[in-house]
Design a protein around this motif. Structure first.
Motif, PDB file in Angstrom:
ATOM      1  N   VAL A   1       0.728  -1.022  -0.020  1.00 61.82           N
ATOM      2  CA  VAL A   1      -0.195   0.020  -0.134  1.00 61.82           C
ATOM      3  C   VAL A   1       1.081   1.241  -0.044  1.00 61.82           C
ATOM      4  O   VAL A   1       1.672   1.573   0.743  1.00 61.82           O
ATOM      5  CB  VAL A   1      -0.837  -0.075   1.005  1.00 61.82           C
ATOM      6  N   TYR A   2       0.658   2.208  -0.955  1.00 65.01           N
ATOM      7  CA  TYR A   2       1.538   3.228  -1.086  1.00 65.01           C
ATOM      8  C   TYR A   2       0.567   4.603  -0.892  1.00 65.01           C
ATOM      9  O   TYR A   2      -0.285   4.618  -1.649  1.00 65.01           O
ATOM     10  CB  TYR A   2       2.072   3.351  -2.592  1.00 65.01           C
TER      11      TYR A   2
ATOM     12  N   LEU B   1       0.461  -3.213  -6.117  1.00 69.17           N
ATOM     13  CA  LEU B   1       0.754  -1.908  -5.593  1.00 69.17           C
ATOM     14  C   LEU B   1      -0.566  -1.100  -5.583  1.00 69.17           C
ATOM     15  O   LEU B   1      -1.297  -1.028  -6.468  1.00 69.17           O
ATOM     16  CB  LEU B   1       1.614  -1.115  -6.155  1.00 69.17           C
ATOM     17  N   ILE B   2      -0.945  -0.830  -4.331  1.00 70.46           N
ATOM     18  CA  ILE B   2      -2.189  -0.293  -4.167  1.00 70.46           C
ATOM     19  C   ILE B   2      -2.109   1.244  -3.812  1.00 70.46           C
ATOM     20  O   ILE B   2      -1.312   1.285  -2.887  1.00 70.46           O
ATOM     21  CB  ILE B   2      -3.174  -0.905  -2.856  1.00 70.46           C
ATOM     22  N   VAL B   3      -2.278   2.176  -4.428  1.00 68.58           N
ATOM     23  CA  VAL B   3      -2.057   3.596  -4.320  1.00 68.58           C
ATOM     24  C   VAL B   3      -3.194   4.365  -3.693  1.00 68.58           C
ATOM     25  O   VAL B   3      -4.184   4.173  -4.121  1.00 68.58           O
ATOM     26  CB  VAL B   3      -1.711   4.072  -5.277  1.00 68.58           C
ATOM     27  N   HIS B   4      -3.001   5.078  -2.618  1.00 67.32           N
ATOM     28  CA  HIS B   4      -4.008   6.224  -2.300  1.00 67.32           C
ATOM     29  C   HIS B   4      -3.597   7.315  -1.897  1.00 67.32           C
ATOM     30  O   HIS B   4      -2.397   7.501  -1.374  1.00 67.32           O
ATOM     31  CB  HIS B   4      -4.476   5.598  -0.823  1.00 67.32           C
ATOM     32  N   ASP B   5      -4.041   8.464  -2.532  1.00 65.10           N
ATOM     33  CA  ASP B   5      -3.607   9.720  -2.548  1.00 65.10           C
ATOM     34  C   ASP B   5      -3.450  10.534  -1.058  1.00 65.10           C
ATOM     35  O   ASP B   5      -3.169  11.591  -1.328  1.00 65.10           O
ATOM     36  CB  ASP B   5      -4.062  10.560  -3.557  1.00 65.10           C
ATOM     37  N   GLY B   6      -4.140   9.988  -0.006  1.00 64.10           N
ATOM     38  CA  GLY B   6      -4.006  10.393   1.288  1.00 64.10           C
ATOM     39  C   GLY B   6      -5.466  11.083   1.491  1.00 64.10           C
ATOM     40  O   GLY B   6      -5.517  11.909   2.620  1.00 64.10           O
ATOM     41  N   GLY B   7      -6.400  11.384   0.554  1.00 60.42           N
ATOM     42  CA  GLY B   7      -7.655  11.882   0.820  1.00 60.42           C
ATOM     43  C   GLY B   7      -7.834  13.294  -0.084  1.00 60.42           C
ATOM     44  O   GLY B   7      -8.692  13.989  -0.095  1.00 60.42           O
ATOM     45  N   ILE B   8      -6.985  13.385  -1.106  1.00 62.83           N
ATOM     46  CA  ILE B   8      -7.348  14.557  -2.199  1.00 62.83           C
ATOM     47  C   ILE B   8      -8.288  14.126  -2.884  1.00 62.83           C
ATOM     48  O   ILE B   8      -9.296  15.018  -3.159  1.00 62.83           O
ATOM     49  CB  ILE B   8      -5.627  14.813  -2.799  1.00 62.83           C
ATOM     50  N   GLU B   9      -8.397  13.082  -3.619  1.00 64.07           N
ATOM     51  CA  GLU B   9      -9.231  12.449  -4.596  1.00 64.07           C
ATOM     52  C   GLU B   9     -10.029  11.308  -3.993  1.00 64.07           C
ATOM     53  O   GLU B   9     -11.090  10.856  -4.274  1.00 64.07           O
ATOM     54  CB  GLU B   9      -8.893  12.512  -5.859  1.00 64.07           C
ATOM     55  N   ASP B  10      -9.122  10.267  -3.424  1.00 60.46           N
ATOM     56  CA  ASP B  10      -9.814   9.160  -2.796  1.00 60.46           C
ATOM     57  C   ASP B  10     -10.129   9.189  -1.424  1.00 60.46           C
ATOM     58  O   ASP B  10      -9.545  10.056  -0.640  1.00 60.46           O
ATOM     59  CB  ASP B  10      -8.556   8.145  -2.844  1.00 60.46           C
ATOM     60  N   ARG B  11     -11.370   8.474  -1.066  1.00 63.84           N
ATOM     61  CA  ARG B  11     -11.790   8.793   0.347  1.00 63.84           C
ATOM     62  C   ARG B  11     -10.913   8.157   1.274  1.00 63.84           C
ATOM     63  O   ARG B  11     -10.381   7.034   1.016  1.00 63.84           O
ATOM     64  CB  ARG B  11     -13.168   8.203   0.376  1.00 63.84           C
ATOM     65  N   LYS B  12     -10.661   8.979   2.331  1.00 67.08           N
ATOM     66  CA  LYS B  12      -9.832   8.169   3.523  1.00 67.08           C
ATOM     67  C   LYS B  12     -10.283   7.072   4.084  1.00 67.08           C
ATOM     68  O   LYS B  12      -9.461   6.155   4.650  1.00 67.08           O
ATOM     69  CB  LYS B  12      -9.741   9.426   4.574  1.00 67.08           C
ATOM     70  N   GLY B  13     -11.604   6.731   3.917  1.00 67.12           N
ATOM     71  CA  GLY B  13     -11.956   5.429   4.621  1.00 67.12           C
ATOM     72  C   GLY B  13     -11.905   4.286   3.750  1.00 67.12           C
ATOM     73  O   GLY B  13     -11.366   3.234   4.268  1.00 67.12           O
ATOM     74  N   LEU B  14     -11.422   4.550   2.752  1.00 65.00           N
ATOM     75  CA  LEU B  14     -10.629   3.342   1.486  1.00 65.00           C
ATOM     76  C   LEU B  14      -9.174   2.974   2.320  1.00 65.00           C
ATOM     77  O   LEU B  14      -8.896   1.950   2.297  1.00 65.00           O
ATOM     78  CB  LEU B  14     -11.066   3.527   0.123  1.00 65.00           C
ATOM     79  N   LEU B  15      -8.765   4.008   2.605  1.00 62.48           N
ATOM     80  CA  LEU B  15      -7.213   3.851   3.154  1.00 62.48           C
ATOM     81  C   LEU B  15      -7.431   2.990   4.359  1.00 62.48           C
ATOM     82  O   LEU B  15      -6.597   2.042   4.353  1.00 62.48           O
ATOM     83  CB  LEU B  15      -6.494   5.272   3.473  1.00 62.48           C
ATOM     84  N   ALA B  16      -8.216   3.270   5.394  1.00 59.71           N
ATOM     85  CA  ALA B  16      -8.235   2.383   6.530  1.00 59.71           C
ATOM     86  C   ALA B  16      -8.670   0.902   6.363  1.00 59.71           C
ATOM     87  O   ALA B  16      -8.166   0.148   6.866  1.00 59.71           O
ATOM     88  CB  ALA B  16      -9.162   2.978   7.840  1.00 59.71           C
TER      89      ALA B  16
END
Length: 436
Positions: free
Chosen positions: A323-324, A346-361
């Motif tokens: 996870v990046y 590789l799963i990329v999450h931008d930290g909440g700019i465009e992706d929802r932060k709930g997906l990161l958790a």
């Protein structure tokens, strides 16, 4: 830079208007009240605290409202806690706001002359030209006439200044080398001066000793020949006394010169020590950058047309789920292609700019390792991923930058560790959050 590199927060205050997390501009102008720190957009807190308050001030203030140890906590931990206090509001934010107002009271009074946004921008531009950034930045951000556009413009100009500071590092290294050479020449000059002072001191001691012997001889001669010419003896004694006085004056002069030379030598030694420390930090950063460049070159080498050569450079990721968090879109696309080619995910999450932060958790507990570049991730995302990883026992590691080189160098170290130690535990990152 017209807008900051983040999405502005939305609020429903006074009828669902689009604005930063702050009182409306009309309310502030009508009340003539300056904005408080907690009323600013949360994305501005990092720049305000990092620019306008020193680490020493934060170490005195932040531990009063948190459980951090002011002597053992790192600079990053202190800064991060201060940003969290500002976002949370309450007593901690009030204390930070009070410290800013007291420290920059003069700048606040100077910026009170601005009666409209354009006048405020003109004062900010003058402060940029003079280099007096921290007082002017807080005065602009908290000014009643500061519109969203004015704050975005000030934030953008401050952001670009940070890039200029990074570009100046190479020139600093060259200056350090030149200063080392100059310092060596000065040390040799001081050693020659000290040798000359020792020689003069020996001559002075010999002169004083000779004068003393002459005086003793004359005194003995006067006792043996009391009936000789008194006038001649007094003249001789007077001459010898004058010679002794002259020798003492020369002694005082040489002593003062020696003490001045010792003081200059001590000052130059202190300056040399400081320059050596700066050179050591620069060399450490250079080693990290060289390691990243070497790893990137190995990963991108065609190896005579053999595609497997590139996969071997990142073969550790084969079968791994990574996870990046954070980074930049262009770099993230290259990283994803490298990992996919090596048989990893590789799963990329931008930290909440465009992706929802709930997906990161939700994605973190199933990862083999979590990576995040410290130069391209917000504080909230970094804090959340650390908590989730520690709760689920997932390894995480910071990367020095969001570049492809930092990622490839990290994976290369994991390859080497797996080959020599035969263990699946990733080694700690060579990048230090405090020193780089």
């Amino acid at each position: 830079m017209q807008t900051p590199p983040f999405q502005l927060a939305r609020t429903s205050t006074l009828g669902a208007r689009d604005a930063c997390c702050q009182p409306t501009e009309a309310d502030l102008r009508s009340s003539r009240r300056r904005a408080r720190l907690a009323e600013l957009d949360s994305h501005l807190h990092c720049s305000v605290i990092g620019t306008c308050l020193s680490t020493g001030e934060l170490r005195k203030l932040v531990p009063k409202f948190t459980d951090l140890d002011r002597y053992h906590a790192s600079d990053l931990e202190i800064h991060h806690a201060a940003v969290e206090l500002a976002i949370a509001g309450g007593a901690g934010a009030k204390a930070l706001n009070k410290a800013l107002d007291e420290r920059y009271a003069g700048a606040i009074r100077r910026f009170e002359a601005a009666r409209d946004p354009q006048a405020l921008v003109d004062l900010w531009t003058e402060a940029l030209k003079s280099g007096d950034i921290p007082p002017a930045y807080w005065a602009v951000m908290s000014h009643p006439q500061a519109t969203i556009e004015v704050r975005q413009s000030a934030f953008g100009e401050l952001h670009m200044l940070s890039h200029l500071v990074g570009a100046a590092n190479r020139a600093d290294i060259r200056r350090l080398v030149a200063l080392e050479s100059e310092n060596q020449e000065l040390r040799e000059k001081i050693e020659r001066q000290q040798a000359r002072l020792l020689e003069l001191s020996g001559q002075r001691d010999a002169s004083v000793k000779q004068s003393t012997e002459y005086a003793l001889q004359l005194a003995a001669l006067a006792e043996r020949k009391a009936d000789s010419s008194t006038t001649q003896l007094e003249a001789e004694v007077t001459r010898l006394r004058e010679k002794i006085d002259d020798g003492e004056r020369r002694l005082a002069l040489h002593t003062s010169r020696r003490e001045a030379a010792e003081q200059r030598a001590q000052q130059e030694e202190d300056e040399t020590r400081a320059l050596r420390n700066k050179l050591g930090e620069a060399q450490a950063l250079l080693k990290v950058v060289q390691a990243e460049c070497a790893a990137l070159e190995r990963a991108t080498l065609d190896a005579g047309g053999q595609p497997d050569a590139r996969r071997r450079a990142v073969e550790w990721v084969s079968g791994k789920r990574i996870v990046y968090v954070g980074g930049r879109p262009n770099s993230n696309a290259v990283l994803k292609s490298l990992v996919d080619a090596a048989g990893g995910e590789l799963i990329v999450h931008d930290g909440g700019i465009e992706d929802r932060k709930g997906l990161l958790a939700a994605a973190l507990p199933h990862a083999d390792v979590v990576l995040f570049p410290v130069d391209c991730i917000d504080h909230d995302s970094m804090s959340m991923l650390k908590r989730v990883c520690e709760r689920n026992g997932v390894e995480y590691s910071p990367l020095r930058t969001a570049s492809v080189a930092s990622f490839v160098e990290f994976v290369a170290r994991l390859n080497a560790s797996a080959q020599h130690a035969h263990t699946s535990t990733p080694p700690p990152s060579a990048f230090c959050l405090r020193h780089g």
